[in-house]
Write a protein that holds these residues in place. Structure first.
Motif, PDB file in Angstrom:
ATOM      1  N   GLN A 220     -52.618  34.253 -25.967  1.00  0.00           N
ATOM      2  CA  GLN A 220     -51.201  33.965 -25.744  1.00  0.00           C
ATOM      3  C   GLN A 220     -50.639  34.841 -24.618  1.00  0.00           C
TER       4      GLN A 220
ATOM      5  N   HIS B 142     -46.540  35.318 -22.955  1.00  0.00           N
ATOM      6  CA  HIS B 142     -45.147  34.894 -22.985  1.00  0.00           C
ATOM      7  C   HIS B 142     -44.358  35.725 -21.979  1.00  0.00           C
TER       8      HIS B 142
ATOM      9  N   LEU C   4     -39.223  34.290 -28.226  1.00  0.00           N
ATOM     10  CA  LEU C   4     -40.566  33.830 -27.857  1.00  0.00           C
ATOM     11  C   LEU C   4     -40.742  32.432 -28.435  1.00  0.00           C
TER      12      LEU C   4
ATOM     13  N   ASP D 176     -42.472  29.856 -27.870  1.00  0.00           N
ATOM     14  CA  ASP D 176     -43.802  29.235 -27.990  1.00  0.00           C
ATOM     15  C   ASP D 176     -44.817  30.124 -28.698  1.00  0.00           C
ATOM     16  N   ALA D 177     -44.356  31.251 -29.227  1.00  0.00           N
ATOM     17  CA  ALA D 177     -45.291  32.179 -29.855  1.00  0.00           C
ATOM     18  C   ALA D 177     -45.797  31.636 -31.187  1.00  0.00           C
TER      19      ALA D 177
END
Length: 256
Positions: A197, A199, A222, A224-225
């Motif tokens: 990941q 971000h 965040l 899309d975390a």
């Protein structure tokens, strides 16, 4: 630095230009020689240099406030005097402003934050004398850090003392930073890394949203975390120093 553009009917007094304003993408033509002001408490005054890039004369008005971006000179509250508060600048000329602390009690164990405002009113074009004529003005705002003496360490040490955690919320994971230092820390870019990941949080339009206050916390979303980042998450971030230069840092991110 934040720049706003104002429109209003032609005023008889400069302060009346602050009745209405809206944020826009605009470029003021009076340039401030700094993106921030540091005022050491023991200094009698600090100076700020302006340069006009206009081809015609302009009027400027300067004042400080304690955080209200809608403040006007007659309503703003801040323990400083600006000299001169109003000035006429000729094309391609410079103007020096002096800021003086008036002595009101402020915290001695941490910085205090104020904002310097500069309103720029271009001269009217020939024939534009009607009472209903609209005129544009530009307002710039930059931070003023009032710094008491005898703080436990220098401002350059503050970014590496920040504490970072990822915290689950109803809206998803957020990256939270806690500032245990007596200094304000301003971020230019924040980038979090975890296995598989990455971000990135670019600077926000609001200067306050890019900063964490002494003893304060700031959260960065965040969206899309993943639900869990594990124990190997790190953050790489850029901060701005006293002269506006970018500095890179890296830290571990603890689970929230």
């Amino acid at each position: 630095m934040t720049v706003h553009m104002h429109t209003t009917a032609l005023p008889h007094r400069l302060a009346l230009l602050l009745v209405l304003f809206a944020s826009v993408t605009a470029q003021a033509s009076v340039v401030i020689d700094s993106t921030r002001i540091v005022y050491p408490q023991n200094d009698k005054e600090v100076t700020l240099r302006l340069e006009s890039k206009n081809h015609t004369p302009v009027l400027i008005q300067a004042w400080l406030d304690s955080g209200d971006e809608h403040s006007t000179p007659d309503q703003a509250i801040a323990p400083f005097v600006v000299t001169p508060p109003i000035a006429r600048m000729e094309p391609d000329k410079q103007q020096v402003l002096r800021l003086a602390y008036t002595g009101e009690a402020l915290p001695s164990n941490r910085e205090s934050l104020f904002w310097f405002n500069l309103l720029e009113v271009p001269s009217q074009s020939p024939g534009a004398q009607r009472a209903d004529q609209l005129q544009f003005a530009f307002r710039s705002r930059i931070k003023v850090f009032f710094r008491p003496p005898n703080l436990p360490y220098g401002v350059e040490a503050a970014p590496d003392k920040l504490q970072w955690c990822h915290v689950p919320t109803a809206q998803g994971l957020v990256l939270e930073v806690f500032n245990p230092t007596p200094y304000h820390v301003t971020f230019e870019r924040v980038e979090m890394h975890a296995p598989g990941q990455r971000h990135v949080r670019e600077p926000a339009a609001s200067g306050a949203e890019n900063m964490v206050t002494p003893g304060g916390r700031r959260r960065f979303t965040l969206p899309d975390a993943k639900t869990s980042l594990g124990a190997a998450a790190t953050v790489e971030f850029q901060t701005l120093d006293d002269v506006g230069m970018k500095n890179r840092h890296r830290a571990n991110v603890c689970p929230g």
